[in-house]
Write a protein that holds these residues in place. Sequence first.
Motif, PDB file in Angstrom:
ATOM      1  N   UNK A  85      -9.768  13.651  -2.959  1.00  0.00           N
ATOM      2  CA  UNK A  85      -8.835  14.442  -3.723  1.00  0.00           C
ATOM      3  C   UNK A  85      -7.172  13.900  -3.696  1.00  0.00           C
ATOM      4  N   UNK A  86      -6.840  13.623  -2.367  1.00  0.00           N
ATOM      5  CA  UNK A  86      -5.444  13.000  -2.152  1.00  0.00           C
ATOM      6  C   UNK A  86      -5.484  11.797  -2.731  1.00  0.00           C
ATOM      7  N   UNK A 120      -3.005   8.516  -7.307  1.00  0.00           N
ATOM      8  CA  UNK A 120      -3.455   7.609  -8.491  1.00  0.00           C
ATOM      9  C   UNK A 120      -2.608   8.568  -9.669  1.00  0.00           C
ATOM     10  N   UNK A 121      -2.691   9.748  -9.838  1.00  0.00           N
ATOM     11  CA  UNK A 121      -1.762  10.647 -10.753  1.00  0.00           C
ATOM     12  C   UNK A 121      -0.442  10.315 -10.670  1.00  0.00           C
ATOM     13  N   UNK A 122       0.008  10.124  -9.254  1.00  0.00           N
ATOM     14  CA  UNK A 122       1.532   9.702  -9.278  1.00  0.00           C
ATOM     15  C   UNK A 122       1.647   8.317  -9.768  1.00  0.00           C
ATOM     16  N   UNK A 123       0.879   7.277  -9.353  1.00  0.00           N
ATOM     17  CA  UNK A 123       0.918   6.118 -10.057  1.00  0.00           C
ATOM     18  C   UNK A 123       1.037   6.008 -11.596  1.00  0.00           C
ATOM     19  N   UNK A 138       9.482   0.315  -5.321  1.00  0.00           N
ATOM     20  CA  UNK A 138      10.560   1.295  -5.116  1.00  0.00           C
ATOM     21  C   UNK A 138      10.048   2.812  -5.530  1.00  0.00           C
ATOM     22  N   UNK A 139       9.689   2.825  -6.770  1.00  0.00           N
ATOM     23  CA  UNK A 139       9.256   4.308  -7.437  1.00  0.00           C
ATOM     24  C   UNK A 139       7.940   4.558  -6.728  1.00  0.00           C
ATOM     25  N   UNK A 140       6.962   3.504  -6.666  1.00  0.00           N
ATOM     26  CA  UNK A 140       5.800   3.965  -5.817  1.00  0.00           C
ATOM     27  C   UNK A 140       5.969   4.449  -4.552  1.00  0.00           C
ATOM     28  N   UNK A 141       6.651   3.715  -3.683  1.00  0.00           N
ATOM     29  CA  UNK A 141       6.950   4.318  -2.263  1.00  0.00           C
ATOM     30  C   UNK A 141       7.657   5.401  -2.164  1.00  0.00           C
ATOM     31  N   UNK A 142       8.539   5.794  -3.199  1.00  0.00           N
ATOM     32  CA  UNK A 142       9.308   6.961  -3.198  1.00  0.00           C
ATOM     33  C   UNK A 142       8.084   8.292  -3.593  1.00  0.00           C
ATOM     34  N   UNK A 143       7.460   8.044  -4.359  1.00  0.00           N
ATOM     35  CA  UNK A 143       6.398   8.871  -4.805  1.00  0.00           C
ATOM     36  C   UNK A 143       5.371   9.436  -3.656  1.00  0.00           C
ATOM     37  N   UNK A 180      -2.214   4.584   1.009  1.00  0.00           N
ATOM     38  CA  UNK A 180      -2.719   4.596  -0.259  1.00  0.00           C
ATOM     39  C   UNK A 180      -4.009   3.427  -0.253  1.00  0.00           C
ATOM     40  N   UNK A 181      -3.531   2.286   0.266  1.00  0.00           N
ATOM     41  CA  UNK A 181      -4.422   1.176   0.247  1.00  0.00           C
ATOM     42  C   UNK A 181      -5.492   1.552   1.027  1.00  0.00           C
TER      43      UNK A 181
END
Length: 157
Positions: free
Chosen positions: A107-108, A113-116, A28-33, A44-45
């Motif tokens: 870069x994206x 990855x920084x968000x994760x 949930x947190x990863x998807x939200x970010x 992302x994958x």
Amino acid sequence: MYDRGSGSSSPSEQTVHLLAAAGKAVDALMTERLRAGGSSPLHRSVLTTLAEWGPHARRDLAAQMDVPLAGVSRVIRDLLAQGLVQDMVVNIGGRHEVVTLTPSGTAALTAMQDDMNAVQDVLLGSLTKGERTQLHYLLRRVCATAARLGPVSSASS
């Protein structure tokens, strides 16, 4: 949310439920970010796969990721429109169209990855560095065992 007083008193049942609850929270947190940044876990994958394995034909990318070709093609269209990937024609044993990561895509992916990492810091904020290391080691062992077991058959349920 974890409720210390609810559920089974069996430690093994609690462990299974806690693993499931933690997994749901992480998803949930990863998807939200990712959604806040205009992406999805599949975006992302795709970027991660291209970064790790290099250029791929769409069909090969879908097979590598074990995702339907239609979903991968939709995400590639999005990523092409954003300039995060590019199509290239390669003539090796015939004409092949491959997708490759652009510098903007790299870069994206770094930003994702920084968000994760930020999600991890939120979830593991109450753990010491040593506890985080131990948790990482234990989860790798659990996941390795799960991978060896393969898909669980619903026939035995």
